[in-house]
Design a protein around this motif. Sequence first.
Motif, short mmCIF file in Angstrom:
data_model
loop_
_atom_site.label_atom_id
_atom_site.label_comp_id
_atom_site.label_asym_id
_atom_site.label_seq_id
_atom_site.Cartn_x
_atom_site.Cartn_y
_atom_site.Cartn_z
N LEU A 61 0.85 -1.18 0.00
CA LEU A 61 0.00 0.00 0.00
C LEU A 61 0.89 1.23 0.00
O LEU A 61 1.60 1.51 0.97
CB LEU A 61 -0.92 -0.01 1.23
N GLY A 65 -2.14 5.81 -2.08
CA GLY A 65 -3.31 4.94 -2.02
C GLY A 65 -3.31 3.82 -3.03
O GLY A 65 -4.19 2.95 -3.00
N THR A 67 -2.06 0.32 -4.91
CA THR A 67 -1.65 -0.97 -4.38
C THR A 67 -1.05 -1.84 -5.47
O THR A 67 -1.33 -1.66 -6.65
CB THR A 67 -2.85 -1.72 -3.77
N TRP A 304 -6.99 0.34 6.59
CA TRP A 304 -5.59 0.72 6.38
C TRP A 304 -5.47 1.96 5.50
O TRP A 304 -4.48 2.68 5.57
CB TRP A 304 -4.84 -0.43 5.70
N SER A 305 -6.50 2.22 4.69
CA SER A 305 -6.47 3.33 3.75
C SER A 305 -7.63 4.28 4.02
O SER A 305 -8.73 3.85 4.39
CB SER A 305 -6.56 2.79 2.32
N ASP A 307 -9.14 5.65 1.85
CA ASP A 307 -10.11 5.31 0.79
C ASP A 307 -10.87 4.03 1.10
O ASP A 307 -11.71 3.60 0.30
CB ASP A 307 -9.37 5.15 -0.54
N MET A 318 3.49 -1.31 4.18
CA MET A 318 3.35 0.11 3.84
C MET A 318 4.71 0.79 3.88
O MET A 318 5.19 1.17 4.94
CB MET A 318 2.37 0.78 4.82
N ARG A 344 -2.38 8.72 1.88
CA ARG A 344 -3.72 8.12 1.92
C ARG A 344 -3.81 6.96 2.91
O ARG A 344 -4.88 6.39 3.07
CB ARG A 344 -4.12 7.63 0.52
N ARG A 345 -2.73 6.64 3.58
CA ARG A 345 -2.72 5.53 4.52
C ARG A 345 -3.04 6.03 5.93
O ARG A 345 -2.56 7.09 6.33
CB ARG A 345 -1.37 4.81 4.49
#
Length: 396
Positions: A61, A65, A67, A304-305, A307, A318, A344-345
């Motif tokens: 991640l 954001g 992956t 975790w995100s 988003d 990460m 974003r994390r």
Amino acid sequence: MGRYLVAATSVCVSLLMALARPAFCAEPMLTPGFQPLDYSQSRNWVCGPQPCRDDLTATILESDGSTRLEPFRPAAHPLVDCFYVYPTVSHSAGILADPVVTADERRAVLQQAERFTSVCRLFAPLYRQVTVTSMQRRVSRKPSREEATEAARRARADVFAAWDYYLAHENHGRGVVLIGHSQGAGVLISLIQQRIDGAVAQNLLISAVLPGAGVLVPQGRETGVTFKAIPPCRSDAQLGCVISFNMVRAERPIPPAVISRPPGVTQVCTNPAALSGGPGGLRPYLSATGDSIIPDLTAPQPPWSKDKLKLHTSFVTMPGLYTAECAGDGAYLAVSLVAKPGDRRTGALTGDWLADGKPEPTMGLHLIDLNLAAGNLVEALHRQADAYVRRLPPAN
């Protein structure tokens, strides 16, 4: 246990203190009639004669954001071994675990040890450990000091027998990394003191990874107190050394008042992200679902995100999100979140040991000690294993 040799401790630390204190290092002396498990039987190994082969694929991640997948590949022909002793995980009803491999032991191996199979053959013995059940506040009768001492001896006796069997039947002169956590690290400390430190078997020792317990040295020295001839690892080219640490959140340090040591003694802290000292970036491999070695003592995992991405792998990593540095005069490894603007994390970690629903103040991020540094440790062990193999005499 016995992470900091604390003066005011949780129930679990009080019960298992004997497992990690350097003074408690004699060969196990057991009540008549007790026999260690028979390690010629494959049922008494979580991994070993039959290798563990779980899916360790991780989602990487990134800060924006995005992956990508990172497949895991165990070494096809590893030249060295790992001997792993899992932490306190058993939910058997009594003070000692039943001699049966359950989901508790398999979970510990998955979360903490299987990633090292990219470096080594993994041997993880089943042992009759002191249980999670016996340490919980709601248990109807707490074990007496005598019962706890005998239980600790029996746990050690099983692991000593597994080690003896491994050396006699599986090792064949191969280098070994010892890996243990919490109760497992305490048991390995006793094993090293009795079977390895200053003995012929020390020639096989690549390194010992012992988070979640206490390794002590005299102030200003590299050996003494816990081990006679095994110093802390200060580089990944060093062999025959120990890596020891206890993770805490930097914003939630262990109170100095609960850290107790003999005069003139300090606790070893080796940062896997910077063995030579100072801060370093952690390379974690965390459960994507927030699973830990003891799920019922772990808070639910937030996304975790930001988003709220749904991850479809067992693990998540990460890059560049966490750093660690030894603090508290070596008592702990302080973990900091270093997210930059726009990251974003979330950086949400759920590795605190919960007692009555709240983080236990002396335990820090105990439940994810090894997860947080897994990538760093794999890299260090790769280099140590390579250095060990290079120094071997050429085959005839």
